[in-house]
Write an enzyme that holds these catalytic residues in place. Structure first.
Site, short mmCIF file in Angstrom:
data_model
loop_
_atom_site.label_atom_id
_atom_site.label_comp_id
_atom_site.label_asym_id
_atom_site.label_seq_id
_atom_site.Cartn_x
_atom_site.Cartn_y
_atom_site.Cartn_z
N ARG A 18 0.83 -1.22 0.00
CA ARG A 18 0.00 0.00 0.00
C ARG A 18 0.86 1.26 0.00
O ARG A 18 0.57 2.21 -0.74
CB ARG A 18 -0.95 0.02 1.20
CG ARG A 18 -2.08 -0.99 1.09
CD ARG A 18 -2.95 -0.95 2.33
NE ARG A 18 -2.14 -1.27 3.50
CZ ARG A 18 -2.43 -0.91 4.74
NH1 ARG A 18 -3.50 -0.20 5.00
NH2 ARG A 18 -1.64 -1.25 5.74
N ASN A 36 -6.28 -2.49 2.25
CA ASN A 36 -6.30 -3.94 2.36
C ASN A 36 -7.73 -4.44 2.45
O ASN A 36 -8.58 -3.80 3.07
CB ASN A 36 -5.54 -4.40 3.60
CG ASN A 36 -4.04 -4.32 3.44
OD1 ASN A 36 -3.52 -4.23 2.34
ND2 ASN A 36 -3.34 -4.34 4.56
#
Length: 91
Positions: A18, A36
């Site tokens: 990320r 996520n």
């Protein structure tokens, strides 16, 4: 402007995926978000001009995280995606 939703599968959680995605987005000027998912995948919303989006998608498919490995990317256009001023990591 292209407005896309992506679901990225593979080794994409617990490897800095990320944050590396945000770094790539910031470098290219892509706005949107990354988060996520409970199933182990990562969801991305992205807004950028078409030529920049092509580069962004290629970098995502190649995994921006050295420890990550992307096995599949589902990409869907979403013309209703709201524009944002930056790219953010959603916790």
């Amino acid at each position: 402007m292209e407005k896309l939703r992506m679901n990225v599968q593979g080794r994409v959680q617990g490897v800095g995926f990320r944050y590396m995605t945000k770094m790539v987005a910031d470098q290219l000027g892509v706005t949107g978000s990354v988060r996520n998912e409970d199933d182990g995948s990562v969801s991305i919303t992205a807004i950028a001009p078409e030529d920049i989006m092509e580069t962004f998608i290629k970098k995502i498919k190649d995994s921006p995280s050295p420890a990550g490995r992307v096995t599949y990317v589902d990409i869907q256009e979403d013309p209703l995606l709201e524009e944002t001023e930056q790219f953010k990591v959603i916790q």
